[in-house]
Design an enzyme around this catalytic site. Sequence first.
Site, PDB file in Angstrom:
ATOM      1  N   HIS A 111      42.843  36.945  30.433  1.00  0.00           N
ATOM      2  CA  HIS A 111      41.883  37.995  30.079  1.00  0.00           C
ATOM      3  C   HIS A 111      42.339  39.305  30.711  1.00  0.00           C
ATOM      4  O   HIS A 111      42.729  39.319  31.879  1.00  0.00           O
ATOM      5  CB  HIS A 111      40.481  37.612  30.583  1.00  0.00           C
ATOM      6  CG  HIS A 111      39.446  38.613  30.206  1.00  0.00           C
ATOM      7  ND1 HIS A 111      38.938  38.714  28.934  1.00  0.00           N
ATOM      8  CD2 HIS A 111      38.852  39.604  30.923  1.00  0.00           C
ATOM      9  CE1 HIS A 111      38.064  39.706  28.884  1.00  0.00           C
ATOM     10  NE2 HIS A 111      37.993  40.262  30.085  1.00  0.00           N
ATOM     11  N   ALA A 175      51.783  43.233  32.996  1.00  0.00           N
ATOM     12  CA  ALA A 175      51.368  42.339  34.089  1.00  0.00           C
ATOM     13  C   ALA A 175      50.971  40.968  33.547  1.00  0.00           C
ATOM     14  O   ALA A 175      51.266  39.931  34.153  1.00  0.00           O
ATOM     15  CB  ALA A 175      50.216  42.965  34.864  1.00  0.00           C
TER      16      ALA A 175
HETATM   17  C1  GRF Z   1      45.912  40.034  25.584  1.00  0.00           C
HETATM   18  O1  GRF Z   1      45.578  41.289  26.110  1.00  0.00           O
HETATM   19  C2  GRF Z   1      45.099  38.949  26.225  1.00  0.00           C
HETATM   20  O2  GRF Z   1      44.801  39.217  27.571  1.00  0.00           O
HETATM   21  C3  GRF Z   1      43.833  38.963  25.412  1.00  0.00           C
HETATM   22  O3  GRF Z   1      44.265  39.210  24.096  1.00  0.00           O
HETATM   23  C4  GRF Z   1      45.507  39.894  24.117  1.00  0.00           C
HETATM   24  C5  GRF Z   1      46.477  39.073  23.330  1.00  0.00           C
HETATM   25  O4  GRF Z   1      47.713  39.724  23.159  1.00  0.00           O
HETATM   26  N1  GRF Z   1      43.105  37.731  25.591  1.00  0.00           N
HETATM   27  P1  GRF Z   1      48.966  38.915  22.614  1.00  0.00           P
HETATM   28  O5  GRF Z   1      48.569  38.320  21.271  1.00  0.00           O
HETATM   29  O6  GRF Z   1      49.325  37.885  23.621  1.00  0.00           O
HETATM   30  O7  GRF Z   1      50.039  39.950  22.456  1.00  0.00           O
END
Ligand code: GRF
Length: 217
Positions: A111, A175
């Site tokens: 998250h 990060a």
């Molecule tokens: C990330 O920011 C994650 O923390 C959130 O959704 C986004 C997904 O990005 N849960 P990706 O599909 O991994 O590029």
Amino acid sequence: MARLKCAVLISGRGSNLQALLDACAKPGFPAEIVAVVSNRADAGGLERARAAGVATRVIDHREFAEREAFDAALDAALRKMGAEFICLAGFMRLLGAAFVTAWPNRILNIHPSLLPAFKGLDSHEQALAAGVRLTGCTVHFVRAELDDGPIVVQAAVPVHPGDDTERLAARVLEAEHRCYPLALRLVAEDRARVEGSRVVLDGTTGAVSALINPEPG
Ligand code: GRF
């Protein structure tokens, strides 16, 4: 030692999936990705999985009248594909209590905030509106409540003057890509033990220093 067989659930571009695929490709990494499942056929991450030679499956939630039926289909597919563990990586569906209970401490989520702050969608908007100097990301074990559960790894990321959500999200995402492989490694090596609502880590030294924003002086 046998590698932990993980499934990654996605709904979108899959940059965190890519970070996990890259980590798992390194010699000696204690986990492997055996399946990538998306609730959307157009998720960009599916192509990343195919490029890495990982089995994919699309289970469209719109084809199920109830959440429980979708969860049951997901559960069956994951077991059939040989998954022992699940990583949620931008998976935009809430998993019901029965599903979460059927995978006890076997599901991680990432998250983009320092939980328990800024749960739900729009974490970066929430962080900017609150005026925090530090935000970040959290990898945690999943519970049935949204963005809740024992924390394995967090990274603090500074908010810079003039940040908008895109710039802040990009900094936090870097990060995220470091935190998720680290969390999966700790779990796969059995070094992240859940005790009540907390995770106790074995063999880590903890933070080396404070991150202060703005820099003093
Ligand atoms: C990330 O920011 C994650 O923390 C959130 O959704 C986004 C997904 O990005 N849960 P990706 O599909 O991994 O590029």
